[in-house]
Scaffold this active site. Structure first.
Site, PDB file in Angstrom:
ATOM      1  N   ARG A  36     -18.968 -48.889   5.760  1.00  0.00           N
ATOM      2  CA  ARG A  36     -17.752 -49.140   6.534  1.00  0.00           C
ATOM      3  C   ARG A  36     -18.110 -49.410   7.988  1.00  0.00           C
ATOM      4  NH1 ARG A  36     -19.192 -46.493  10.145  1.00  0.00           N
ATOM      5  NH2 ARG A  36     -19.132 -44.248  10.440  1.00  0.00           N
ATOM      6  N   GLU A  42     -13.248 -43.134  17.335  1.00  0.00           N
ATOM      7  CA  GLU A  42     -14.603 -42.614  17.171  1.00  0.00           C
ATOM      8  C   GLU A  42     -14.693 -41.164  17.625  1.00  0.00           C
ATOM      9  OE1 GLU A  42     -16.933 -43.878  14.947  1.00  0.00           O
ATOM     10  OE2 GLU A  42     -16.649 -45.685  16.142  1.00  0.00           O
ATOM     11  N   ASP A  45     -12.375 -37.847  13.996  1.00  0.00           N
ATOM     12  CA  ASP A  45     -12.087 -37.353  12.639  1.00  0.00           C
ATOM     13  C   ASP A  45     -12.281 -35.850  12.541  1.00  0.00           C
ATOM     14  OD1 ASP A  45     -14.835 -37.733  12.961  1.00  0.00           O
ATOM     15  OD2 ASP A  45     -15.137 -38.509  10.926  1.00  0.00           O
ATOM     16  N   GLY A 138     -29.231 -45.915   9.007  1.00  0.00           N
ATOM     17  CA  GLY A 138     -29.274 -45.579  10.422  1.00  0.00           C
ATOM     18  C   GLY A 138     -28.576 -46.570  11.316  1.00  0.00           C
ATOM     19  N   GLY A 140     -25.198 -46.874  11.577  1.00  0.00           N
ATOM     20  CA  GLY A 140     -23.837 -46.480  11.908  1.00  0.00           C
ATOM     21  C   GLY A 140     -22.793 -47.101  11.016  1.00  0.00           C
ATOM     22  N   SER A 142     -22.493 -46.165   7.736  1.00  0.00           N
ATOM     23  CA  SER A 142     -22.239 -45.160   6.711  1.00  0.00           C
ATOM     24  C   SER A 142     -22.922 -45.455   5.384  1.00  0.00           C
ATOM     25  CB  SER A 142     -20.732 -44.973   6.501  1.00  0.00           C
ATOM     26  OG  SER A 142     -20.489 -43.740   5.861  1.00  0.00           O
ATOM     27  N   SER A 143     -24.218 -45.647   5.467  1.00  0.00           N
ATOM     28  CA  SER A 143     -25.006 -45.764   4.242  1.00  0.00           C
ATOM     29  C   SER A 143     -24.932 -44.486   3.422  1.00  0.00           C
ATOM     30  CB  SER A 143     -26.461 -46.088   4.585  1.00  0.00           C
ATOM     31  OG  SER A 143     -27.032 -45.093   5.419  1.00  0.00           O
ATOM     32  N   ASP A 189     -15.639 -41.536   6.547  1.00  0.00           N
ATOM     33  CA  ASP A 189     -16.559 -42.416   5.825  1.00  0.00           C
ATOM     34  C   ASP A 189     -16.320 -42.381   4.322  1.00  0.00           C
ATOM     35  OD1 ASP A 189     -17.516 -42.706   8.349  1.00  0.00           O
ATOM     36  OD2 ASP A 189     -19.439 -41.701   7.996  1.00  0.00           O
TER      37      ASP A 189
END
Length: 411
Positions: A36, A42, A45, A138, A140, A142-143, A189
């Protein structure tokens, strides 16, 4: 200039080929879950605030099959994954009241183990699986959530269990990340990876876990993601420290969370000579929650200029008050904004590297890319994206069927 080099179909084909080579047979299940990009909202959440991500055509896929016995084998084709890239998992006893899986092995495997341990349905059977992904590690994007949700969807396919709703699935994946990866992430995420819909961003209220689709389907507007190729590691102290700062500020204000605070509370913190760092952290969160709510209205009204202004203000706040940007991200934002037709640009994700997200008119996106490539001091990678769908699964023999996928461009 653009070359379409990655698609879900390609990932599935490569994973299937690797499965045949490793396990000597055909996979019976294939699933996918996306990464995503967060358009705005930011570090809100975990403060019970609003966030507005969209699912990407960058995905993690898993192909596999059920086997007998007590041990599962999983392989990742991700070259950035830590070693070893093949793990064996002792599956939990199906009669156990609490599923416990050993916290050992490579980090990517911990995400898989954490999801198995927190799976809500019946105890999953042993399996063989190959994991493949186009979500940069890495970056950002959302792996981790893409891996968690694809793993959960894979377990659903293995067990045939269909009684878990989307909220429960996302929360189970979040719990897996907390327990097994040691990352105290919010819920954004996992929610968007499960619930994403083509042509829409998703406004998530992280307090009551409600979600609203926000249309973002204007063909003249695209989202440009620029990967700085500066890596970050959010399980370090910086993320936890900022979360602690927010909790301390809320405690001083006698609020459940900073979601309940407003700009007059910032003035109160100043009046009592609160720590300047706490004031800055609180100011970012309070104003970012407000920006996200206003941004949702702007997108509904197709006021992209207004939304872009909010993105710019978000980046400035993340840079100056939350102190999670870095010179590379600041440079990428500055270079994007030099081009007429760019509506807004900001860092996205946890910070300290990773990606920027830019809302831009489609007819000038090549100019933005050219300007960054000429002037950026690093080696950026660009993705031109539209909002995509969340989790998907394909039962054999659909694995080999042509899939209707969004085009992903990388430069």
């Amino acid at each position: 200039m653009a070359e379409c080099i990655v698609s879900t179909e390609t990932l599935l084909a490569e994973a299937t080929r690797a499965f045949r080579e490793e396990f000597g047979g055909e996979p019976e299940i294939a699933v996918a879950a996306p990464g995503r990009v967060n358009l705005i909202g930011e570090h809100t959440d975990y403060n019970d605030g609003f966030v507005m991500p969209m699912a990407l055509p960058l995905v993690t896929v898993i192909v596999g099959r059920k086997i007998g016995g007590e041990f599962s084998t999983a392989i990742t084709l991700n070259k950035d994954a830590d070693l070893p890239r093949k793990i064996t998992i002792e599956m939990p006893n199906e009669n156990a009241l609490v599923r416990t899986i050993e916290h050992s092995g490579p980090k990517w495997g911990l995400y898989v183990k954490g999801v198995i341990a927190n799976y809500i349905g019946p105890a999953p059977p042993a399996f063989q699986a190959v994991i493949h992904s186009s979500v940069p590690t890495g970056g950002g994007l959302s792996s981790s959530a893409a891996l968690e949700v694809s793993t959960y969807t894979f377990l659903d396919s293995l067990t045939g269990y269909t009684n878990t709703n989307s909220n429960q699935k996302a929360l189970a994946c979040q719990k897996a990340e907390h327990q097994y990866a040691g990352m105290p992430c919010g819920i954004m995420d996992q929610f968007i990876s499960v619930m994403g819909k083509q042509g829409n961003a998703l406004l998530i209220d992280c307090r009551n876990l409600s979600a609203e689709l926000i249309p973002l389907d204007d063909p003249e507007i695209v989202v440009l993601i620029t990967n700085s190729n500066v890596k970050h590691e959010l399980t370090g102290s910086e993320y936890s420290t900022r979360r602690k700062h927010c909790q301390e500020a809320a405690l001083i204000l006698k609020k459940v969370s900073l979601r309940d605070a407003n700009e007059s509370d910032i003035d109160y913190l100043k009046s009592i000579d609160a720590n300047d760092t706490l004031i800055k952290r609180a100011r970012h969160v309070i104003t970012e929650i407000e920006r996200t709510a206003i941004g949702a209205v702007a997108l509904k009204e197709k006021d992209y200029n207004k939304f872009g202004q909010l993105m710019n203000a978000s980046h400035n706040s993340l840079r100056d008050d939350y102190d999670v940007s870095c010179p590379e991200l600041d440079q990428l934002v500055e270079l994007a904004l030099q081009i007429d037709g760019v509506l807004g640009s900001r860092m996205t994700g946890g910070g300290f590297g990773g990606c920027t997200v830019t809302l831009v008119h489609a007819n000038v996106v090549d100019q933005v890319i050219d300007n960054i490539k000429k002037k950026y001091t690093g080696n950026p990678v660009f993705y031109i994206c539209k909002p995509s769908d969340g989790e998907e699964f394909y039962d054999h023999p659909k694995i080999n069927v042509q899939l209707d996928m969004h085009r992903l461009f990388i430069f």
